[in-house]
Design an enzyme around this catalytic site. Structure first.
Site, PDB file in Angstrom:
ATOM      1  N   ARG A  15       0.809  -1.225   0.000  1.00 23.68           N
ATOM      2  CA  ARG A  15       0.000   0.000   0.000  1.00 23.68           C
ATOM      3  C   ARG A  15       0.847   1.282   0.000  1.00 23.68           C
ATOM      4  O   ARG A  15       0.324   2.365  -0.200  1.00 23.68           O
ATOM      5  CB  ARG A  15      -0.962   0.005   1.200  1.00 23.68           C
ATOM      6  CG  ARG A  15      -2.198  -0.825   0.930  1.00 23.68           C
ATOM      7  CD  ARG A  15      -3.075  -0.909   2.164  1.00 23.68           C
ATOM      8  NE  ARG A  15      -2.540  -1.882   3.125  1.00 23.68           N
ATOM      9  CZ  ARG A  15      -2.953  -1.985   4.384  1.00 23.68           C
ATOM     10  NH1 ARG A  15      -3.863  -1.149   4.849  1.00 23.68           N
ATOM     11  NH2 ARG A  15      -2.439  -2.899   5.174  1.00 23.68           N
ATOM     12  N   ALA A 385      31.192  44.080   2.239  1.00 21.98           N
ATOM     13  CA  ALA A 385      30.139  43.502   1.401  1.00 21.98           C
ATOM     14  C   ALA A 385      30.709  43.038   0.062  1.00 21.98           C
ATOM     15  O   ALA A 385      31.542  43.716  -0.525  1.00 21.98           O
ATOM     16  CB  ALA A 385      29.058  44.543   1.159  1.00 21.98           C
TER      17      ALA A 385
END
Ligand code: UD1
Ligand code: CA
Length: 464
Positions: A15, A385
């Protein structure tokens, strides 16, 4: 007193509609079958676990337990039912004798070791030959019914297809978990084939034991969820939900604040989350992870195999794999720590920063849009950054060393192997290909040219 556990795992699990054997499906980071095996191993006196498996799943199942000296395997050649499965398990013992046999299904992962312990304790104290664990359910149709005598003793177990209308109303059912004494084992050979299904039903041992004057008891347990057998994907999700809530409530009891017990997934493998840690919704904590006291973990964070020390803040949507974050550090939002990263005390890793196999020292900051790979970064470093460590030349990986107190200007590329000495400055927009000495400034960008009134002149020219 010696006990052997026989764990039945030979069924097909049709199943699930899957190429993978049912009991190997993943439930919170582990195969389903490992839950039953761990539970029986935790029972006092259990010195051996025999896993009964079918030919269809042998390789996959044996590989899970190949390093476990307590687990051995038995093959059930044909799936002739649960009684035949137990016999296959006992045959594999090669004559080794045990006082008690604990029979357990492999597809019931929510079972608690304490429940099995209670069953076996009751079996021994009651001097039973056969003890069955039963429970009461509103939906008994998938289970065998426990039929009791007027005096309350158990008479037999009736499977659904064989039950009368009246018997089907019985709401006490068989969990599929049993304890058998040595004296009860010969009864397995007396079980007849069930004509309807062509299988030998272990459940028949109850009536046969009664007929032979042995002592049989059905012990009723209250928590229905513990006996949930997984046969379908829906039941798999149900088990996941129940297990998740059980684990989350445990952590709340230990002093952890959860904002949402439904969307927080803490794997059963997690052994430490410190007090006063706060976990926001949609957080997943997996593998061999530990979390210290007083941390805050914001939404949509996944942490795998990592060590998070105390007072760490992990901001939204961050993925952390095989890494360490030391005390008081902050990571995220939208950060990715890949394997082998160590973020030092009070360090900060901010928005859209990816770190791989690198160490960041005390109070070092990489706050925005950077890639740091194969790097050793000292204390009090500021990484501007857009800084990128160029660690890969297409063939090999190279290391970047950034010493204490360095300032890296924004949008710099550090082409490894390269070393930036203590306290050095890198001008913004530089491509650094050579080592920079302690205390120096390195800058490698093109000098700016400004042409005055260029726009106006161009505009005028075009017009003519
Ligand atoms: C069985 C019980 C039922 C009980 C229920 C609890 C029987 C006849 N019925 O029914 O009373 O309420 O469990 O969940 O025992 N297995 C093998 N080899 C086989 C057949 C089964 O190893 O030949 C294994 C399966 O993998 C599974 C377990 O035995 O782990 C139970 O088998 P399953 O077919 O699921 O039995 P149920 O019909 O659920
Ligand atoms: Ca079943």
């Amino acid at each position: 007193m010696r006990t052997c556990a026989v764990v039945l795992a030979a069924g097909l699990g049709k199943r699930m509609k899957s190429a993978t054997p049912k009991v190997i499906h993943n439930l919170m980071g582990k195969p389903i079958v490992t839950y039953a095996v761990e539970a029986v191993k935790a029972v006092e006196g259990v010195s051996k676990v025999v896993l009964v498996i079918g030919r269809h799943s042998e390789d996959k199942l044996t590989s899970i337990f190949k390093d476990d000296p307590m687990v051995s395997f038995a093959w059930q050649e044909k799936l002739l039912g649960t009684a035949d499965a137990v016999k296959s398990g006992l045959n594999a013992l090669n004559g080794e004798q045990f006082d008690y046999t604990l029979v357990m299904t492999a597809d019931a992962p929510l079972i608690r070791a304490e429940t099995l312990q209670g069953l076996i304790d009751r079996h021994i104290s009651g001097g039973n030959d056969v003890t069955v664990l039963s429970f009461v359910t509103l939906n008994p149709s998938a289970y065998g019914r426990i039929k009791r005598n007027p005096n309350g003793t158990v008479k037999c177990i009736i499977e659904n297809p064989d039950a009368t209308e009246e018997e089907r109303l019985i709401d006490e059912v068989n969990s599929g978990i049993y304890v058998l004494s040595k004296d009860a084992l010969p009864l397995l050979d007396k079980i007849q084939i069930n004509a309807k299904k062509g299988e030998y039903y272990l459940t028949d041992i109850v009536s046969i034991a009664n007929d032979n004057g042995l002592k049989v008891e059905a012990v009723r347990q209250m928590d229905e969820d513990e006996f949930l057998g997984i046969n379908s994907r829906q039941e798999l999700l149900y088990a996941l939900t129940a297990l998740k809530l059980r684990i989350n409530r445990h952590w709340m009891d230990e002093g952890v604040t959860l904002m949402d017990e439904n969307t927080t997934l803490i794997a059963p493998s997690i052994t430490a989350i410190g007090r006063d840690t706060i976990i926001y919704p949609n957080v997943i904590i997996e593998g061999n992870t530990t979390i210290g006291e007083g941390c805050t973990i914001y939404p949509n964070v996944r942490i795998v195999n990592s060590s998070i020390e105390r007072n760490v803040v992990i901001k939204d949507s961050t993925l952390i794999e095989d890494s360490t974050i030391q005390e008081g550090a902050a990571v995220g939002p939208f950060a990715h720590l890949r394997p082998g990263s160590v973020i030092g005390k009070k360090a900060k890793v901010g928005n859209f920063v990816e770190i791989k196999k690198s160490t960041l020292g005390f109070n070092t900051k990489a706050s925005h849009l950077s890639y740091i790979g194969d790097a050793e970064v000292g204390d009090n470093v500021n990484i501007g950054a857009g800084t990128i460590t160029c660690n890969y030349d297409g063939v090999n990986k190279f290391k970047t060393v950034i010493e204490d107190g360095v300032f890296i200007g924004s949008d710099s590329q550090l082409v490894a192997p390269v070393k930036i000495g203590k306290g050095a400055f890198i001008g913004a927009g530089s491509t650094i290909t050579q080592d920079v000495q302690e205390g120096s400034l390195a800058i490698s960008r093109v000098r700016q040219r400004t042409i005055l009134d260029w726009v106006k002149s161009k505009f005028t020219l075009n017009k003519q």
